[in-house]
Motif scaffolding. Structure first.
Motif, PDB file in Angstrom:
ATOM      1  N   LEU A  61       6.008  41.162  84.034  1.00 51.07           N
ATOM      2  CA  LEU A  61       7.284  42.042  84.342  1.00 51.07           C
ATOM      3  C   LEU A  61       8.151  42.253  83.101  1.00 51.07           C
ATOM      4  CD1 LEU A  61       8.983  43.415  86.443  1.00 51.07           C
ATOM      5  CD2 LEU A  61       9.927  41.188  86.836  1.00 51.07           C
ATOM      6  N   PHE A  62       8.236  43.584  82.814  1.00 53.74           N
ATOM      7  CA  PHE A  62       9.163  43.648  81.532  1.00 53.74           C
ATOM      8  C   PHE A  62      10.330  43.927  81.948  1.00 53.74           C
ATOM      9  CE2 PHE A  62       4.703  44.659  80.236  1.00 53.74           C
ATOM     10  CZ  PHE A  62       4.643  43.890  79.100  1.00 53.74           C
ATOM     11  N   PHE A  63      11.427  43.619  80.914  1.00 52.54           N
ATOM     12  CA  PHE A  63      12.884  43.632  81.290  1.00 52.54           C
ATOM     13  C   PHE A  63      13.325  45.137  81.239  1.00 52.54           C
ATOM     14  CE2 PHE A  63      12.822  39.372  79.331  1.00 52.54           C
ATOM     15  CZ  PHE A  63      12.834  38.655  80.559  1.00 52.54           C
ATOM     16  N   ASN A  64      14.219  45.719  81.989  1.00 54.45           N
ATOM     17  CA  ASN A  64      14.592  46.911  82.080  1.00 54.45           C
ATOM     18  C   ASN A  64      15.040  47.690  80.894  1.00 54.45           C
ATOM     19  OD1 ASN A  64      14.078  46.862  84.771  1.00 54.45           O
ATOM     20  ND2 ASN A  64      16.241  46.999  85.555  1.00 54.45           N
ATOM     21  N   LYS A  65      14.797  48.684  80.421  1.00 53.68           N
ATOM     22  CA  LYS A  65      15.092  49.276  79.327  1.00 53.68           C
ATOM     23  C   LYS A  65      16.275  50.671  79.610  1.00 53.68           C
ATOM     24  CE  LYS A  65      13.271  49.819  74.715  1.00 53.68           C
ATOM     25  NZ  LYS A  65      11.863  50.196  73.954  1.00 53.68           N
ATOM     26  N   LYS A  66      17.436  50.698  79.122  1.00 54.29           N
ATOM     27  CA  LYS A  66      18.161  51.714  79.591  1.00 54.29           C
ATOM     28  C   LYS A  66      18.139  52.866  78.603  1.00 54.29           C
ATOM     29  CE  LYS A  66      20.660  49.626  82.723  1.00 54.29           C
ATOM     30  NZ  LYS A  66      21.225  49.974  84.125  1.00 54.29           N
ATOM     31  N   HIS A  67      18.171  54.233  79.006  1.00 53.96           N
ATOM     32  CA  HIS A  67      18.057  55.245  78.117  1.00 53.96           C
ATOM     33  C   HIS A  67      19.326  56.247  78.732  1.00 53.96           C
ATOM     34  CE1 HIS A  67      14.427  54.283  76.199  1.00 53.96           C
ATOM     35  NE2 HIS A  67      13.948  54.086  77.342  1.00 53.96           N
ATOM     36  N   GLY A  68      20.496  55.843  78.548  1.00 57.98           N
ATOM     37  CA  GLY A  68      21.653  56.824  79.224  1.00 57.98           C
ATOM     38  C   GLY A  68      21.853  56.203  80.579  1.00 57.98           C
ATOM     39  N   ILE A  69      21.444  57.214  81.531  1.00 60.24           N
ATOM     40  CA  ILE A  69      21.810  56.716  82.805  1.00 60.24           C
ATOM     41  C   ILE A  69      20.214  56.477  83.505  1.00 60.24           C
ATOM     42  CG2 ILE A  69      23.811  58.208  83.183  1.00 60.24           C
ATOM     43  CD1 ILE A  69      22.124  60.398  84.292  1.00 60.24           C
ATOM     44  N   ILE A  70      19.140  56.479  82.549  1.00 59.47           N
ATOM     45  CA  ILE A  70      17.869  56.377  83.098  1.00 59.47           C
ATOM     46  C   ILE A  70      17.360  54.939  82.929  1.00 59.47           C
ATOM     47  CG2 ILE A  70      15.544  57.088  82.946  1.00 59.47           C
ATOM     48  CD1 ILE A  70      16.365  59.899  82.318  1.00 59.47           C
ATOM     49  N   SER A  71      17.184  54.340  83.764  1.00 60.35           N
ATOM     50  CA  SER A  71      16.475  52.804  83.614  1.00 60.35           C
ATOM     51  C   SER A  71      14.994  52.881  83.687  1.00 60.35           C
ATOM     52  CB  SER A  71      16.925  51.845  84.569  1.00 60.35           C
ATOM     53  OG  SER A  71      16.647  50.614  84.357  1.00 60.35           O
ATOM     54  N   GLU A  72      14.480  52.279  82.747  1.00 64.91           N
ATOM     55  CA  GLU A  72      13.037  52.293  82.861  1.00 64.91           C
ATOM     56  C   GLU A  72      12.333  50.789  83.055  1.00 64.91           C
ATOM     57  OE1 GLU A  72       9.543  53.744  79.499  1.00 64.91           O
ATOM     58  OE2 GLU A  72      11.422  52.941  78.556  1.00 64.91           O
ATOM     59  N   ARG A  73      11.321  50.816  83.731  1.00 68.20           N
ATOM     60  CA  ARG A  73      10.824  49.535  84.216  1.00 68.20           C
ATOM     61  C   ARG A  73       9.334  49.556  84.160  1.00 68.20           C
ATOM     62  NH1 ARG A  73      12.550  46.563  89.538  1.00 68.20           N
ATOM     63  NH2 ARG A  73      14.293  46.191  88.513  1.00 68.20           N
ATOM     64  N   TRP A  74       8.907  48.494  83.327  1.00 77.14           N
ATOM     65  CA  TRP A  74       6.957  48.413  83.590  1.00 77.14           C
ATOM     66  C   TRP A  74       6.518  47.368  83.955  1.00 77.14           C
ATOM     67  CZ3 TRP A  74       4.091  51.339  79.779  1.00 77.14           C
ATOM     68  CH2 TRP A  74       4.491  52.704  79.201  1.00 77.14           C
ATOM     69  N   GLN A  75       5.443  47.301  84.605  1.00 77.20           N
ATOM     70  CA  GLN A  75       4.969  46.325  85.174  1.00 77.20           C
ATOM     71  C   GLN A  75       3.381  46.274  84.949  1.00 77.20           C
ATOM     72  OE1 GLN A  75       5.932  45.460  89.257  1.00 77.20           O
ATOM     73  NE2 GLN A  75       7.709  47.233  89.076  1.00 77.20           N
TER      74      GLN A  75
END
Length: 88
Positions: A61-75
């Motif tokens: 589980l990778f920590f969230n990455k923010k791109h402005g108002i978009i949040s990216e989550r990888w698993q």
């Protein structure tokens, strides 16, 4: 909620709990996703059977990455099968 999850994961990883039973072990650790350039945590277990085989599922589980108002989550969910060769 995010703060509680982060604190729990840091405490868990700081002590790296390893549970051992007859044919079972579990643990966790840190990982790094080179494609997304982000840190994460993993949880894994190892189950042995028939003396020569084992299976090791692990969940990343990778920590969230923010791109402005978009949040990216990888698993990622991986499963490894191992066969042990006897060496005399």
């Amino acid at each position: 909620m995010k703060k509680k999850a982060f604190i729990f994961s840091m405490v868990f990883l700081a002590f790296y709990v390893q549970l051992n039973a007859q044919d079972f072990s579990a643990g966790g650790g840190f990982n790094y996703g080179s494609q997304i350039n982000n840190l994460g945590i993993n949880f894994r277990a190892d189950v042995s059977f028939e003396d020569k085989w084992s299976i090791t599922p692990h969940y990343n589980l990778f920590f969230n990455k923010k791109h402005g108002i978009i949040s990216e989550r990888w698993q990622a969910l991986n499963i490894d099968f191992h066969y042990f060769f006897p060496i005399d």
